[in-house]
Structures are given as C-alpha cells and as structure tokens.
Design an enzyme around this catalytic site. Structure first.
Site, mmCIF file in Angstrom:
data_model
loop_
_atom_site.group_PDB
_atom_site.id
_atom_site.type_symbol
_atom_site.label_atom_id
_atom_site.label_comp_id
_atom_site.label_asym_id
_atom_site.label_seq_id
_atom_site.Cartn_x
_atom_site.Cartn_y
_atom_site.Cartn_z
ATOM 1 N NE ARG A 47 -2.807 -90.079 15.301
ATOM 2 C CZ ARG A 47 -3.146 -90.705 13.867
ATOM 3 N NH1 ARG A 47 -2.289 -91.491 13.628
ATOM 4 N NH2 ARG A 47 -4.145 -90.214 13.595
ATOM 5 C CE1 TYR A 99 12.445 -101.389 33.596
ATOM 6 C CE2 TYR A 99 11.259 -101.659 31.417
ATOM 7 C CZ TYR A 99 11.247 -101.145 32.812
ATOM 8 O OH TYR A 99 10.178 -100.524 33.155
ATOM 9 C CG ASP A 176 18.001 -101.067 26.881
ATOM 10 O OD1 ASP A 176 18.291 -100.154 27.030
ATOM 11 O OD2 ASP A 176 16.774 -101.523 27.555
ATOM 12 C CE LYS A 201 14.606 -95.464 33.763
ATOM 13 N NZ LYS A 201 13.261 -95.602 33.051
#
Ligand SMILES: Cc1ncc(COP(=O)(O)O)c(C=O)c1O
Length: 381
Positions: A47, A99, A176, A201
């Site tokens: 983690r 987005y 972004d 993506k």
C-alpha cells in the site's frame, strides 16, 4: 537519449536476479524485515509502494521531464488525492469545459464545504483566465487546474501564459495532459507544477488498465505538499496493483509509435470531416481553422492528439442518426485505446453540461485512416 528510445527500452536494465529484459511482476504485498527492523529490499508493504510500480513511475517521470511520478488506481484517484492533500479551504480555478466527472467532483466538494470555492473559466482564451485571476481575492491556497486539449471540446489553453498568470496569483498549477500525452506536450516545461494523467487512456493504450498518475516538478518534489500526496495515496489505498503496473509499463514501451499513428490518423479524419457537406463544425487543434491552432502548434509537437469532435449539420437528431449508423467506431466511453470509439457526450454528461447536444466525440485508435473515414462518410451521407 530521446524519450522514445527510453520508452522502447524500459525499464532500461535487465532484472538483477534472472537478467530478464522485461520487468518482473512482484505480487507480494509484504516484504521481510531485517533483524534491525530495516527493509533490506527497500520495500515493506504494497500500500506504500510496490517494486513493479516503480519502473512505470520512473519511465513516466522521465517522459514528462519531471522529478517524480506517483501512480494511482485511476485518474480520479490521482486527481482527488492531489486535492485532498491541499490545505482545507482551497479554491479551484478550472475550465468550465473540462473532463466532466472531475468538474462534478469539484462542484460537490464546494457543496460539502471541503473546497472554499470554484471559479469556472468560460472558454480557453487567455483574457478569460486573466479576468478570473484578477477577480480572485481568496487568501487561502488556490489550485489552477488546466486541461489541454480539453475533453471533449478540444479547447487549447496557452500553458505558458496561463501558468504565469496563475503563479502571479499565488496558485499551484496542475495540468491534465491525458489527451496530449508527453509525446506531444510536456506541461512542466511550460510552467506547470504538477502533471496529471488518466493513464487509463493512451499511456496504457490497450483499454485494459484503469490507472492515474501525478508527476511533479523539481520545485514541488521536496515539499510537504508532495509528501502529503504520497501519504494520501497510502491512506486511501489508492495504489496501482502490480499486474496493472506491469501492463502499463508494457503499454508505455510502445507509446511513441501508437501516439504517432493515432494522431496522424486523427488529423486525416478531422480534415475529411471538415470537407464533408453534412458537417457543421470540427473541433480538432491540428486544423488551422481551430481557434486554438496557433497555440497548439507552439506547445504541441509531432501531432495534435487522437481526440476529434464534430457536429453534424441538422442538430442533435442528425448526430444521433450518424451515431447509430457507424459500424466501425464503437459507441463506448473512454479514449486512447487501439480501437476507435464514438460517444455522444452531452447525453452521457446530462444536465448542466456545456457540451453541445449535437457533438460527437471520436477517439481515434490504430485502424487504417481509410476505413475510419469510410465509416464516417457512410454514416453522414
Ligand atoms: C481528460 C481526462 N481526465 C481525467 C479522466 C479520469 O480518469 P479515470 O477514468 O482514469 O479515472 C478522464 C477519463 O476519461 C479524462 O478523459
């Protein structure tokens, strides 16, 4: 070394145990301690960090010319971790046309009182950003969130100019870079403090991994804020699993050839749509007719990305009809995979969306341009 060479040869050296050229996968969640309570292998628990994630982070940091990258379990996990690492009472300045899910999340956080406010800039032009910063009199921390070219409108923001305005206003600048990818644009070069990716993506590029990333500038790397981002990831457990990290690294090894191909095809598709009598508007930054073309030509190199949006003549009904007639483009959400997709964004985004009701978004994959253009022509004729 050219970044494409670096990507093709990632991780760059054979694994020290077996001399394999492809990075190994470490599924173990936990690692043996030494007698002194130390960690001789440099890892304690997945983690916090996993050895399979590291080569993917190192490659992405190198491609963005950043100092450090952190991978997350999705793009949204990465973006929200950054926001949560900022001090309470942060004000966000972001494009109105961005987005959609992230914009909705900003709005929700304002409603819940976890963000001090949200200024939505109504258009990509520098004057609009200048006005937003000039009106901004918030004394607490401010985040300027830039997205260029934007999804799905293809708006282009001048990164140098807007990052400068943001810094004058004391804001942290996040960019972004999902649709441009580091193949076309490296926002840190233009003044961004942190680069964001939905690695789901084109970075992965095969439609089989959900992942997100943040890459920091040299100035941000040693700061308390960046340490908090890392802790945020570990507290939430918003880490990327080792199998996904391995797939992502494999995907990035071919990033440059995939992006070159899909961007070149996207340009051909956009040009063909622009000439079609049943198309009212094409939004693609590579076309000289696009309002942000000159800025895109300055800050994007070797192409303009795989996202093409267009509006057929005849309004929403015509858009829906064309969507229904497409046979090669698959009607599905997301972008940046090998197969081309189409989506009627306004319908998906719903009430309050700034996206025109007649706009269709195309994500151009790796098929032959003639096949894609043929499909669009038969759908529009
Ligand atoms: C531009 C952009 N930013 C952020 C995201 C969110 O990323 P994810 O779906 O990996 O959480 C997406 C997803 O479509 C996107 O297109």
């Amino acid at each position: 070394m050219d970044p494409s060479t670096r990507a093709a040869r990632a991780p760059g050296q054979p694994d020290p145990t077996m001399r394999g050229l492809v990075a190994p996968i470490y599924p173990s969640t936990t690692y043996e301690r030494g007698r002194e309570g130390d960690y001789p292998g440099g890892h304690s628990y997945s983690r916090d960090q996993n050895p399979t994630v590291e080569p993917a982070e190192e490659l992405l940091a190198a491609l963005e010319e950043g100092t450090e990258a952190l991978l997350f379990s999705s793009g949204m996990a990465a973006a929200t971790a950054l926001l949560d690492a900022l001090d309470p009472g942060t004000h966000v300045i972001a494009p109105a046309r961005m987005y959609w899910t992230l914009r909705r999340w900003f709005e929700r956080e304002v409603e819940r009182g976890r963000l001090a406010g949200l200024t939505l800039v109504d258009g990509p032009e520098e004057e609009r950003w200048a006005a937003a910063f000039a009106e901004h009199d918030h004394t607490g921390p401010t985040l300027a969130w830039l997205e260029t070219p934007s999804n799905p409108m293809g708006d282009v923001i001048d990164l140098i100019e807007v990052a400068e305005l943001a810094h004058e206003a004391g804001a942290l600048v996040a960019a972004d870079n999902t649709t441009a990818t580091p193949v076309h644009t490296r926002p840190l070069e233009f003044g961004a403090d942190v680069v964001f990716h939905s690695a789901t993506k084109q970075l992965n590029g095969h439609g089989d991994v959900l992942a997100g990333a943040l890459v920091c500038s040299d100035e941000l790397a040693g700061t308390e804020l960046w340490a908090r981002v890392r802790h945020e990831r570990a507290y939430r457990g918003a880490v990327l699993g080792p199998f996904e990290a391995w797939l992502l690294l494999r995907g990035m090894r071919t990033l440059f050839v995939r992006v070159a191909r899909s961007s070149a095809t996207a340009f051909e598709v956009a040009a063909a749509l622009a000439e079609h009598p049943s198309v009212a508007e094409v939004r693609y930054p590579g076309l000289p007719s696009h309002p942000g073309h000159d800025i895109a030509a300055r800050q994007m190199h070797d192409g303009f990305g795989m996202l093409v949006s267009f509006r057929p003549t005849g309004g929403e009904e015509a858009a829906r009809r064309a969507l229904g007639r497409l046979t090669l483009f698959t009607d599905a959400t997301s972008l940046g995979s090998t197969e081309s997709l189409v989506e009627h964004r306004a319908r998906i985004e719903g009430e309050g969306t700034p996206v025109p009701a007649d706009l269709l978004r195309l994500s151009i994959g790796l098929e032959h341009a003639d096949d894609l253009i043929g499909d669009l022509r038969q759908a529009l004729d």
